[in-house]
Design a protein around this motif. Structure first.
Motif, short mmCIF file in Angstrom:
data_model
loop_
_atom_site.label_atom_id
_atom_site.label_comp_id
_atom_site.label_asym_id
_atom_site.label_seq_id
_atom_site.Cartn_x
_atom_site.Cartn_y
_atom_site.Cartn_z
N PRO A 260 -5.81 33.65 24.76
CA PRO A 260 -6.95 33.96 26.37
C PRO A 260 -7.92 34.98 25.91
CG PRO A 260 -4.88 33.02 27.03
CD PRO A 260 -4.42 33.79 25.87
N GLY A 261 -8.80 34.33 25.75
CA GLY A 261 -10.21 35.39 25.67
C GLY A 261 -10.73 35.11 24.05
N THR A 262 -10.26 34.70 23.18
CA THR A 262 -11.08 34.65 22.02
C THR A 262 -12.15 33.27 22.31
OG1 THR A 262 -8.62 33.94 20.96
CG2 THR A 262 -10.29 33.38 19.97
N SER A 263 -13.71 33.98 21.55
CA SER A 263 -14.51 33.20 21.58
C SER A 263 -14.46 31.67 21.23
CB SER A 263 -15.50 34.27 20.83
OG SER A 263 -16.38 33.87 21.30
N ILE A 336 -12.42 26.12 27.64
CA ILE A 336 -12.76 27.50 27.42
C ILE A 336 -13.47 27.34 28.50
CG2 ILE A 336 -12.89 27.05 25.05
CD1 ILE A 336 -15.67 26.02 25.47
N ASP A 337 -13.98 28.79 29.06
CA ASP A 337 -14.19 28.98 30.56
C ASP A 337 -16.24 29.10 29.80
OD1 ASP A 337 -15.76 31.40 29.16
OD2 ASP A 337 -14.15 32.96 29.82
N ASP A 339 -18.69 31.02 29.48
CA ASP A 339 -18.78 32.20 28.19
C ASP A 339 -18.39 31.52 27.07
OD1 ASP A 339 -20.09 33.60 30.24
OD2 ASP A 339 -17.96 34.98 30.32
N ARG A 341 -15.07 31.07 25.91
CA ARG A 341 -13.88 31.85 25.52
C ARG A 341 -12.28 31.56 26.45
NH1 ARG A 341 -14.84 36.62 23.38
NH2 ARG A 341 -16.96 37.44 23.51
N THR A 343 -9.22 29.81 27.75
CA THR A 343 -8.82 30.20 28.60
C THR A 343 -6.99 30.45 29.07
OG1 THR A 343 -8.85 27.58 29.55
CG2 THR A 343 -10.53 29.03 30.59
N TRP A 347 -5.72 27.32 25.67
CA TRP A 347 -4.46 28.16 25.11
C TRP A 347 -3.14 26.78 25.26
CZ3 TRP A 347 -0.53 32.45 25.91
CH2 TRP A 347 -0.07 33.11 24.77
#
Length: 366
Positions: A260-263, A336-337, A339, A341, A343, A347
């Protein structure tokens, strides 16, 4: 040739001299040589209708038989005066078209045993393609399973799934984009959606990677359904269908290992494909050999899908354009959010969706 009663003509020998000179000069292309061979009136065109003849060494037993039969037919038509090699050698448009029509008629006419050459050849090609696709699916499935074994547990975020599924049901209930595209890709109907949230989400996510309804859009927000210019929906589906096993493995590998958070912008996904080496993590002699190959710019192979890892040849902008509709739909799915990235839901869910795509019951997109 004189003894055989077929000395050919001055036009033939002039064309033969010209092509041999081009070959000697190093200026002849494969197409030049094939065009000259076809001008003899007994060599089939490389492409007839939807069928493409393989090189002789690569032809199946069936293709070799049909090619030999067609050559014999052309020889008969030549002897009967229906084919004029001199006009073919001079690239006469009418003669060239007539030559193609002679071949097309034979290819679409039943043989004495009932087989239609065009039909049996295309059926064989379809079977070969499906077999190759199944092999690529199996290899990709094994690769992603090995990856997920290394990544470890990826918990299903139940609340995120519930919220995302409720939003998806609302989106699908509205006409137009993106609901129409999502359900068509997932092979679903608005009034027959899976009641279970997990099944709904995975069906829709799998459809993004392997669209099931790309041949029949129609309706509000759908494809043209006729011969008009492709609209935005058609273009999006075409882009998603052009992403192959290697590309998806590259992206899923980067996202699953990053967490999570990966672009996950379209540009990032293209970069993951560019940098992906499916042999990373292997050890021993194979790894040393791979490193030597890397220095030489070797081809990485997944089944029958070859990708050359050469930054000078890799079309990063082109790959980015293929992933643009993917990231748009991933946002709608909540994978993905805003931005772009990854979520927690993405994932967990994107690798699961890809496992579904590559399962034995799957098939080629579209």
């Amino acid at each position: 040739m004189l003894a055989a009663g077929n000395p050919l003509s001055a036009v033939f020998w002039t064309s033969a001299e010209a092509i041999l000179q081009k070959i000697d000069d190093g200026d002849a292309t494969v197409g030049d040589v094939r065009t000259w061979l076809e001008a003899t009136g007994t060599e089939p065109n490389g492409i007839i209708g939807l069928h493409v003849w393989d090189e002789q060494s690569e032809r199946s037993q069936l293709a070799a038989e049909m090619h030999t039969r067609l050559v014999s037919h052309l020889e008969e038509r030549l002897a009967a005066g229906e084919i004029d090699p001199d006009l073919l050698a001079m690239a006469d448009p009418a003669a060239c078209q007539a030559y193609i029509e002679v071949q097309e008629r034979w290819m679409t006419t039943a043989l004495p045993d009932g087989r239609v050459p065009m039909d049996v050849l295309l059926d064989e090609k379809d079977e070969e393609f499906l077999a190759e696709w199944d092999a690529a699916d199996a290899e990709a499935l094994a690769a992603i399973q090995a990856l997920l074994d290394q990544v470890g547990d990826r918990p299903l975020p139940h609340e995120d799934l519930r919220v995302a599924a409720a939003r998806l049901r609302e989106v699908i209930a509205r006409p137009g984009w993106p609901g129409q595209l999502l359900i068509e890709c997932g092979g679903l109907r608005p009034k027959e959606l899976p009641a279970e949230d997990t099944e709904l989400w995975l069906r829709l996510a799998a459809g993004v990677a392997s669209p099931e309804g790309s041949d029949d859009w129609g309706g509000p927000g759908g494809g043209s359904g006729d011969d008009s210019e492709p609209n935005e929906t058609d273009s999006a589906v075409a882009a998603m269908c052009a992403i192959d096993h290697f590309d998806w493995l590259a992206v899923i590998t980067a996202l699953a290992t990053g967490g999570p958070g990966t672009s996950a912008t379209a540009a990032d996904l293209a970069t993951y494909v560019r940098d992906y080496d499916p042999d990373d993590g292997e050890s021993g002699e194979d790894e040393e050999e791979d490193e030597d190959q890397d220095e030489d710019g070797a081809d990485y192979e997944l089944g029958d899908f070859d990708v050359t890892e050469d930054d000078d040849e890799f079309d990063e902008l082109g790959m980015e354009s293929l992933f643009l509709p993917v990231t748009s739909l991933w946002q709608v799915l909540g994978a993905i959010d805003d931005d772009d990235r990854l979520t927690p839901l993405g994932w967990w869910g994107l690798p699961e969706a890809m496992r579904r795509v590559w399962a034995p019951s799957g098939g080629p997109p579209g």
